[in-house]
Scaffold this active site. Structure first.
Site: not given
Lengths: 475, 98
Positions: A444, A403-406
């Protein structure tokens, strides 16, 4: 030969013997030191890493053997028995643990090392022989660091193993306790160094420091834990180095410094990859608000849901697919399904590559290990910098539980808490498929505008199930 | 004694530099094995625990020292086995056409 001449000769033999003895000591500790450094250097490539580890192990065996040989007054029977039990237990646990449980294994073994360093320091402080001020200072530091590492790592282990949940302790209460503890340690440490050998003081320092370790790690969420484990690992390294100063042993100093330095940098790199400072991770901030920011669908765009058949069709008729694995994949243990999907697609002449974010799975390289375990060859895995330019030419970006890394907001939304964090350019692919457990935001607690884009389709459900259905649909 | 200390300080600082160099040479995919490997390496504190045994007097000292030996052995052996398992996972595809 006269008696004096004889005794002189005897003396000279003794001198030579003594010299030989110190030469032996020097060699038996220099060789392990060299083996440690050279072995650690071999960790730079997957091909040489395993032999490097063996070099380090041989160094360790020589160092331990030499220590036992140089101290003939060690009580052999109990020592060997205790080491045997420890080694047996270590092998048993380490062999049986699942690869997904790796971070907590590192944590618990790390805690053991910290505990050992603390105990050596404690015994040194309790010694009847008076210590120099410097030795006292070093022993006190070792005691504190070792104890913090011991309990901190144990809590990290318990939390990752999900045997323990963090209590909802107010931030202020928590920091008040931590502050008091810190003050107590400083006062007691000072007393210990100046007043020397106050009976029982060492034990009290140990207890309070152990409590501090608990307080430090207890409020930290599972997502940040690997960073904390890396930090505790560095701390144990420093404790080992301090123990080396305490007993004047260069192997300990070198090995400890090596671990302390590389661990500190690793911790920094990990927290930077998450766009957080170490202080921010330790003393909290936006991770605490998970789920509180509403679902992405509410403001603005709408998420488009796709069926398994649609996605299977799309994948089969693509030329190149980039898979973006994340923690969700690890959590649902779907590595084998990912490999099967890869094989099915390769059979249909579809190029498959994997884009690995530095903190995919929240631990650098953890995702590589998990995929490697499922027999996905590592030359199909690409690091972020190597593949980020390739997304614009890819037909499909298949995001599995990441999620957050995209999140494109990290690139173009200065108000986002993720802004500045390096992310994968998933949004540049012609089509994006996101496999996701539910509609909640990620670790996050930040919503991801990627999901409401025109070229994004969502496939909700457990990653393992979804992948199994995809494989079926392709067949 | 103080000469000794200065030498030890030198060694410590030089080893720190080696540690910094080490991490900059290692690619991120190997960071987990690195962490696990360094975890095993600091188990060398076992040497400290063993030398503690050599001068331990009395039951309490002995118990503390043996406990330290036990914990450190766990750290070393467990650390090595876990690292070896992780590294065993990194296969190279034979041929490797892409």
């Amino acid at each position: 030969m006269s008696p004096t001449g004889f005794s002189a000769c005897f003396m000279c033999v003794r001198v030579v013997k003594n010299k030989m003895h110190s030469l032996w000591i020097a060699l038996s500790y220099t060789i392990p030191t060299i083996l440690f450094i050279v072995g650690a250097m071999r960790l730079k490539s997957p091909k040489s890493a395993r032999t490097g580890m063996w070099w380090i192990a041989i160094g360790m065996i020589i160092a331990v053997g030499a220590t036992m040989a140089l101290h003939p007054n060690i009580p052999w029977a109990p020592t060997v028995a205790v080491m045997g039990v420890g080694a047996g237990l270590g092998i048993l646990v380490a062999k049986r643990v699942k690869m997904t449980a790796m971070p907590q294994m590192v944590a618990i073994f790390n805690g053991m090392g910290g505990g050992a360093a603390a105990l050596v320091a404690l015994a040194t402080l309790q010694r009847s022989v008076p210590l120099s001020v410097f030795a006292n200072l070093i022993a006190t530091i070792t005691l504190v660091i070792g104890s913090v590492s011991f309990t901190g790592s144990t809590i990290a282990f318990l939390k990752l193993q999900e045997w323990l949940r963090g209590p909802r302790l107010g931030r202020t209460v928590g920091s008040a306790i931590t502050g008091c503890g810190l003050l107590a340690i400083l006062v007691m440490g000072f007393l210990n160094i100046v007043g020397r050998q106050a009976p029982g003081l060492g034990a009290w320092i140990m207890i309070v420091a152990a409590l501090e370790g608990v307080m430090l790690v207890l409020p930290i969420g599972g997502a940040d834990m690997p960073v904390v484990i890396s930090m505790l690992n560095a701390l144990t390294g420093l404790a080992a180095a301090a123990t080396g100063f305490l007993i004047s042993n260069n192997v300990l100093i070198v090995a400890g410094a090596l671990v302390g330095a590389s661990g500190t940098i690793l911790t920094q790199q990990m927290s930077r990859a998450m766009n957080r400072s170490i202080a921010n991770i330790l003393f909290g901030s936006f991770t605490q608000t998970s789920g509180g920011l509403g679902t992405p669908g509410e403001d603005g765009g709408v998420m488009i849901e796709a069926s398994h058949e649609d996605v299977a069709m799309l994948l089969m008729y693509s030329r190149s697919v980039i898979v973006v694995p994340g923690f969700g994949l690890a959590a649902s243990r779907a590595q084998q399904e990912v490999r099967q999907l890869m094989e099915k697609l390769l059979a249909h002449q579809v190029g498959v590559r994997f884009a690995i974010h530095p903190v995919a799975g929240r631990m650098p390289g953890h995702m590589n290990v998990l995929l490697a375990e499922a027999n996905i060859p590592y030359d199909r895995l690409f690091e972020m910098d190597a593949i980020n330019q390739e997304f614009k030419d890819a037909d499909v970006a298949l995001v599995i539980g990441a999620n957050d890394v995209t999140n494109p907001a990290a690139k173009n939304e200065p108000t986002s808490p993720l802004f500045g964090m390096p992310v994968l350019n998933v949004d540049q692919a012609k089509k994006v498929i996101v496999l996701k457990r539910g509609k909640n935001p990620g670790f996050a607690g930040v919503e991801n505008p990627l999901y409401t884009r025109q070229n994004t389709s969502m496939l909700f459900g457990d990653a393992k199930d979804s992948l199994a259905k995809l494989i079926q649909a392709i067949e | 004694m103080s000469n000794h200390l200065v030498t030890e300080g030198y060694i410590f600082i030089l080893a720190m530099f080696v540690g910094f160099l080490l991490i900059s040479k290692i690619p991120p995919i190997l960071h987990t094995p690195l962490m696990s490997a360094t975890n095993a390496i600091h188990g060398v504190v076992l040497i400290g625990a063993l030398s503690l045994l050599s001068w331990a007097h009395g039951t309490l000292d002995l118990m503390i020292a043996l406990l330290a030996v036990f914990l450190a052995t766990l750290n070393v052996v467990g650390g090595f086995v876990v690292t070896d398992r992780i590294l065993g996972m990194f296969h190279v595809r034979p041929g490797g056409e892409k």
